[in-house]
Write a protein that holds these residues in place. Sequence first.
Motif, mmCIF file in Angstrom:
data_model
loop_
_atom_site.group_PDB
_atom_site.id
_atom_site.type_symbol
_atom_site.label_atom_id
_atom_site.label_comp_id
_atom_site.label_asym_id
_atom_site.label_seq_id
_atom_site.Cartn_x
_atom_site.Cartn_y
_atom_site.Cartn_z
ATOM 1 N N LYS A 75 0.829 -1.204 0.000
ATOM 2 C CA LYS A 75 0.000 0.000 0.000
ATOM 3 C C LYS A 75 0.864 1.255 0.000
ATOM 4 C CE LYS A 75 -4.299 -1.502 2.261
ATOM 5 N NZ LYS A 75 -5.268 -0.772 1.414
ATOM 6 N N LEU A 76 1.905 1.257 0.817
ATOM 7 C CA LEU A 76 2.780 2.424 0.906
ATOM 8 C C LEU A 76 3.458 2.707 -0.437
ATOM 9 C CD1 LEU A 76 4.070 4.611 2.664
ATOM 10 C CD2 LEU A 76 5.816 2.947 3.334
ATOM 11 N N ALA A 77 3.951 1.665 -1.088
ATOM 12 C CA ALA A 77 4.575 1.846 -2.401
ATOM 13 C C ALA A 77 3.562 2.337 -3.429
ATOM 14 C CB ALA A 77 5.200 0.527 -2.863
ATOM 15 N N SER A 78 2.334 1.800 -3.375
ATOM 16 C CA SER A 78 1.298 2.195 -4.325
ATOM 17 C C SER A 78 0.905 3.654 -4.150
ATOM 18 C CB SER A 78 0.076 1.287 -4.151
ATOM 19 O OG SER A 78 -0.998 1.718 -4.956
ATOM 20 N N TYR A 79 0.677 4.068 -2.915
ATOM 21 C CA TYR A 79 0.282 5.455 -2.655
ATOM 22 C C TYR A 79 1.404 6.425 -3.041
ATOM 23 C CZ TYR A 79 -3.590 3.510 0.074
ATOM 24 O OH TYR A 79 -4.707 2.839 0.463
ATOM 25 N N THR A 80 2.644 6.050 -2.768
ATOM 26 C CA THR A 80 3.765 6.927 -3.111
ATOM 27 C C THR A 80 3.886 7.093 -4.617
ATOM 28 O OG1 THR A 80 4.928 6.165 -1.118
ATOM 29 C CG2 THR A 80 6.225 7.314 -2.773
ATOM 30 N N ALA A 81 3.680 6.020 -5.368
ATOM 31 C CA ALA A 81 3.734 6.107 -6.826
ATOM 32 C C ALA A 81 2.633 7.021 -7.360
ATOM 33 C CB ALA A 81 3.609 4.716 -7.439
ATOM 34 N N THR A 82 1.452 6.930 -6.785
ATOM 35 C CA THR A 82 0.353 7.807 -7.198
ATOM 36 C C THR A 82 0.662 9.267 -6.878
ATOM 37 O OG1 THR A 82 -1.263 6.027 -6.881
ATOM 38 C CG2 THR A 82 -2.108 8.275 -6.933
ATOM 39 N N THR A 105 -4.490 11.078 -0.985
ATOM 40 C CA THR A 105 -3.405 10.127 -1.173
ATOM 41 C C THR A 105 -2.162 10.569 -0.414
ATOM 42 O OG1 THR A 105 -4.293 9.739 -3.387
ATOM 43 C CG2 THR A 105 -2.161 8.798 -2.901
ATOM 44 N N LEU A 106 -1.904 11.882 -0.393
ATOM 45 C CA LEU A 106 -0.777 12.389 0.390
ATOM 46 C C LEU A 106 -0.957 12.094 1.877
ATOM 47 C CD1 LEU A 106 -0.388 15.889 -1.320
ATOM 48 C CD2 LEU A 106 1.117 13.921 -1.615
ATOM 49 N N ILE A 107 -2.180 12.308 2.369
ATOM 50 C CA ILE A 107 -2.455 12.068 3.791
ATOM 51 C C ILE A 107 -2.358 10.579 4.108
ATOM 52 C CG2 ILE A 107 -4.222 12.251 5.585
ATOM 53 C CD1 ILE A 107 -5.230 14.771 4.131
ATOM 54 N N ILE A 108 -2.931 9.754 3.229
ATOM 55 C CA ILE A 108 -2.924 8.308 3.467
ATOM 56 C C ILE A 108 -1.503 7.753 3.408
ATOM 57 C CG2 ILE A 108 -3.682 6.086 2.529
ATOM 58 C CD1 ILE A 108 -6.236 7.476 1.624
ATOM 59 N N THR A 109 -0.657 8.336 2.580
ATOM 60 C CA THR A 109 0.728 7.879 2.509
ATOM 61 C C THR A 109 1.425 8.022 3.856
ATOM 62 O OG1 THR A 109 0.853 8.541 0.178
ATOM 63 C CG2 THR A 109 2.936 8.189 1.317
ATOM 64 N N VAL A 110 1.204 9.150 4.520
ATOM 65 C CA VAL A 110 1.803 9.364 5.843
ATOM 66 C C VAL A 110 1.218 8.376 6.855
ATOM 67 C CG1 VAL A 110 2.121 11.027 7.706
ATOM 68 C CG2 VAL A 110 2.240 11.791 5.330
ATOM 69 N N GLN A 111 -0.090 8.187 6.812
ATOM 70 C CA GLN A 111 -0.721 7.255 7.743
ATOM 71 C C GLN A 111 -0.233 5.825 7.519
ATOM 72 O OE1 GLN A 111 -4.930 7.950 6.998
ATOM 73 N NE2 GLN A 111 -5.083 9.285 8.785
ATOM 74 N N THR A 112 -0.079 5.441 6.257
ATOM 75 C CA THR A 112 0.371 4.083 5.950
ATOM 76 C C THR A 112 1.800 3.857 6.428
ATOM 77 O OG1 THR A 112 -1.067 4.092 4.004
ATOM 78 C CG2 THR A 112 0.600 2.375 4.119
ATOM 79 N N ALA A 113 2.655 4.877 6.278
ATOM 80 C CA ALA A 113 4.031 4.756 6.775
ATOM 81 C C ALA A 113 4.033 4.536 8.287
ATOM 82 C CB ALA A 113 4.830 6.007 6.410
ATOM 83 N N LEU A 114 3.152 5.249 8.999
ATOM 84 C CA LEU A 114 3.043 5.057 10.443
ATOM 85 C C LEU A 114 2.536 3.652 10.775
ATOM 86 C CD1 LEU A 114 3.107 6.129 13.347
ATOM 87 C CD2 LEU A 114 0.839 7.112 12.954
ATOM 88 N N LEU A 164 14.831 6.403 -0.397
ATOM 89 C CA LEU A 164 15.633 6.820 -1.547
ATOM 90 C C LEU A 164 14.819 6.799 -2.838
ATOM 91 C CD1 LEU A 164 18.985 4.948 -0.765
ATOM 92 C CD2 LEU A 164 18.519 7.405 -0.523
ATOM 93 N N ILE A 165 14.039 5.742 -3.040
ATOM 94 C CA ILE A 165 13.240 5.635 -4.267
ATOM 95 C C ILE A 165 12.149 6.699 -4.288
ATOM 96 C CG2 ILE A 165 11.651 4.154 -5.546
ATOM 97 C CD1 ILE A 165 13.272 1.758 -4.569
ATOM 98 N N ALA A 166 11.510 6.961 -3.145
ATOM 99 C CA ALA A 166 10.454 7.972 -3.090
ATOM 100 C C ALA A 166 11.007 9.360 -3.398
ATOM 101 C CB ALA A 166 9.787 7.956 -1.715
ATOM 102 N N THR A 167 12.171 9.669 -2.861
ATOM 103 C CA THR A 167 12.793 10.968 -3.129
ATOM 104 C C THR A 167 13.124 11.130 -4.599
ATOM 105 O OG1 THR A 167 13.735 10.986 -0.892
ATOM 106 C CG2 THR A 167 14.694 12.488 -2.501
ATOM 107 N N LEU A 225 4.616 4.378 -15.730
ATOM 108 C CA LEU A 225 4.754 2.936 -15.461
ATOM 109 C C LEU A 225 4.569 2.654 -13.976
ATOM 110 C CD1 LEU A 225 7.811 2.018 -17.737
ATOM 111 C CD2 LEU A 225 5.396 1.443 -18.104
ATOM 112 N N GLY A 226 5.094 3.566 -13.140
ATOM 113 C CA GLY A 226 4.913 3.390 -11.704
ATOM 114 C C GLY A 226 3.457 3.469 -11.294
#
Length: 326
Positions: A131-138, A155-164, A189-192, A205-206
Amino acid sequence: RHARRRALRMGSMAANGSGRRGPGGRPRRVLVQPLVGGERHNALRYLGGQAGGGLRPVAARGSLSEANDLLRSVYTVAASTLDLDLLAKGLGYLVGAGSLLLYTPIIISLLSPSKGENIASGLAISTWWLKLASYTATDAYCIAKGFPISTYVETLIITVQTALLVFLVASRQKGLNPSFALLTLMYGLIATWAVTLAPIKILALGQAAASLGATIAILPQLRMNAQRRDSGYSPITAGLACGGCAIRLFTTIQLAGGDPLLLVGYLLAFGLNAALLMQILYYGFIVRRRSFYGVLLVDPESGEENKDKHNDRGDGTQQNQHSSPK
């Protein structure tokens, strides 16, 4: 009244063949959106000139009332389009506000000292990594495409929640080890790179992979629920996810030009979250016979089976007291 006066004025100019000229002496073009056969067709008509595409122009032969009705349809359709855009933006921010509550029930349960480990045992950490990888790609795709923030704020908010949640589940499952640290470093590193330097083709593709990842991410949770005939997943989370995806299908069409990658992702997420919600309700109410409060707050101690176990322990204690010598 202002729109009507303007329509009458423009209609008069059309009927008289007058009006301001555009560059090169050509008649100025006016965007008209008449309704034909129940469909909305966009057409460019020349006031006092010849229209192409086989469409009937507003000519001097047309009556003033006919020109008035035609031009009034422009304002009606334009106003309805504006309202849809405003509605889409409002719904987008509403989804963003609702996303603050999406994973809150699970986070609260994991932070509980009494039942945190029990809840974590019913969550597949692979689901949350995917989920974290999917949200970050979006997130990276929407930022690169320049979409309005109202189309992906949740999606930005959910990404932070998923990381937690990834951290909390790993902590409760005693999984804070070197492997977890390595995965976290790779993700950072990949997200940055994706947000700052990645080309748009790679991000597309992501996003396609994110749609597939969103599908795969929920499958381990569905399998675990089927094996345990129970779920540590919150029905509030699954229900909000279904509602959010349904709204996002509308806002993506209205504000993001119907981007096919986003539409496929939201459609798949809606279907899988709906399946997850039905699974939670079935195992909670039918199999475990929990109360509404127990199912809503993911309380594993509220089922009839646990009550029977407590009663058995109570009866056994009472029997031992009676059998002991006075």
